[in-house]
Design an enzyme around this catalytic site. Structure first.
Site, PDB file in Angstrom:
ATOM      1  N   GLU A 156      -0.763  -3.391  -3.076  1.00  0.00           N
ATOM      2  CA  GLU A 156       0.036  -4.276  -2.389  1.00  0.00           C
ATOM      3  C   GLU A 156       0.481  -3.491  -1.022  1.00  0.00           C
ATOM      4  O   GLU A 156       0.905  -2.297  -1.010  1.00  0.00           O
ATOM      5  CB  GLU A 156       1.420  -4.660  -3.002  1.00  0.00           C
ATOM      6  N   GLU A 201       4.864  -1.084  -9.699  1.00  0.00           N
ATOM      7  CA  GLU A 201       6.046  -0.657  -9.255  1.00  0.00           C
ATOM      8  C   GLU A 201       7.171   0.030 -10.264  1.00  0.00           C
ATOM      9  O   GLU A 201       8.288  -0.171  -9.661  1.00  0.00           O
ATOM     10  CB  GLU A 201       6.808  -1.715  -8.275  1.00  0.00           C
TER      11      GLU A 201
END
Ligand code: BMA
Length: 399
Positions: free
Chosen positions: A308, A203
């Site tokens: 995810e 991320e």
């Protein structure tokens, strides 16, 4: 969708040039431009044979199936913690997930447990169990801030400090030593190192972690990534890792590649996305992101993955088939994603109430989760081919 059997996978693998040569006398498989990836190598040319097999087989399997994954699946669920054999996913759908996500956060501190209180000794056992059943292991790393000593979300500037010449470089190498010791201690029944999809510094397109967004320049991020891979692979001789790059949801391929460390340092092109899956209304965004990652990965001979995702508490009782599956299935490129992993099911009483992404028995989406599992596109652990055998197209373990 058309019914595709696991036997069919072998045909695709042959067509893609990843499997063994066709038997003499058998008709030569027609080259299939749509499914022929360029020859992609691993980030680690000395990867163990099981690791190489996992890479090749996942890449081939992605053409036909999507593996379902869950974070911390064997460690705890919404109403239990640390009970042998348990899994919210299995208890709801009848099978364990095909991909097991774990997190190494706090291994760097030599703590006995990770940031979510998973004891590392037990994690080693759970990883061994999942691998022995044929599952895929992936490991993220919410490591502490090496400058401030705060957690991964402490955004004190730190990336430059761990690079060569930086004040925390020596300490960072010690952290990598501890990580290396853990991943090389993961062993199968024959003593072979268990392949792990290592997914550090995820991320990074957002700015909530110390390694992300505005807290490091793209060049610093790339240097951190390469230092990490080179130290583990070349200095420590760790050869059971596939490396997964996974930005948070990005707006374009250019943005996705902004901090890409290079094909020689990455095996899996992943992405995390909790936004576009919230409802069917944003399906076009989900499909575009899946397509981007599939196309970028296939062009490099790498593995595309949705590393995810999920909707916390799954308030929509048909989310599994109507939003997640329907979105993935709606596009012929998007559906070539290798896996989707939903985040953890925190225990309500002792960890975080209302923080779960997979159902449990009695949850309103449980019936739909069973339908999701039954879709021929989706694989849970019980339907996995042998992903760890090199030189053969994946075949169902149950055949
Ligand atoms: C976050 C949350 C946190 C957890 C962290 C690392 O998304 O689930 O509770 O500590 O991931 O697993």
């Amino acid at each position: 969708m058309t019914t595709r059997t696991l036997v069919g996978i072998g045909i695709v693998v042959l067509a893609a040039g990843c499997g063994p040569p066709a038997r003499a006398g058998a008709p030569a498989p027609a080259p299939s431009p749509a499914s022929a990836p360029p020859r992609g190598g691993l980030a680690d040319p000395n990867a163990t044979s099981e690791t190489r097999a996992l890479f090749t087989n996942l890449r081939a399997l992605a053409r036909e199936h999507v593996l379902f994954g869950h974070q911390d699946d064997l460690a705890y669920g919404v109403s239990w913690r640390d009970e042998p054999g348990r899994s919210d996913v299995k208890e709801t759908a009848g099978a364990y997930p095909a991909v097991y996500g774990w997190d190494a956060g706090h291994i760097e501190l030599a703590d006995p447990a990770n940031l979510d209180r998973n004891n590392f000794e037990k994690m080693r056992r759970w990883i061994g169990e999942g691998y022995a059943r044929g599952g895929v292991v992936t490991l993220s790393w919410h490591l502490d801030n090496p400058v401030s000593g705060g957690n991964a979300w402490d955004t004190t500037r730190a990336v430059a400090a761990v690079l060569p010449g930086g004040a925390r470089n020596a300490e960072y190498r010690r952290w990598l030593d501890r990580l290396a010791a853990f991943v090389t201690s993961l062993r199968g029944r024959r003593g072979e190192p268990i392949p792990v999809v290592f997914r550090p510094y995820h991320e990074m397109s957002g700015s909530w972690f110390w390694w992300g967004g505005r807290h490091a320049t793209p060049a610093e991020y790339v240097a951190l990534w390469r230092l990490t891979v080179e130290y583990l692979r070349d200095t420590r001789g760790v050869h059971n890792l596939l490396y997964a790059y996974s930005p948070d949801a990005t707006g374009s391929k250019e943005q996705y590649l902004e901090r890409y460390p290079g094909d020689a340092y990455v095996d899996v092109l992943g992405f995390d996305d909790y936004q576009s899956v919230k409802s069917v209304a944003t399906r076009a965004v989900l499909v575009r992101r899946l397509r981007d990652v599939v196309e970028l990965a296939e062009a490099r001979g790498k593995i595309p993955a949705m590393t995810e995702t999920g909707v916390v508490t799954i308030p929509d009782s048909t989310w599994w088939t109507q939003t997640l599956l329907a979105g993935i299935e709606s596009d012929p490129v998007a559906r070539r994603i290798a896996w989707v992993l939903v985040w953890r099911n925190a225990t309500g009483t002792t960890d975080r109430p209302g923080h779960f992404y997979a159902p449990y028995p009695g949850h309103p989406s449980a019936a739909d989760f069973v339908r999701f599992r039954q879709d021929p596109l989706i694989l849970f652990e019980d339907k996995l081919p042998d992903l760890y055998r090199e030189g053969a197209p994946p075949r169902s373990r149950t055949e």
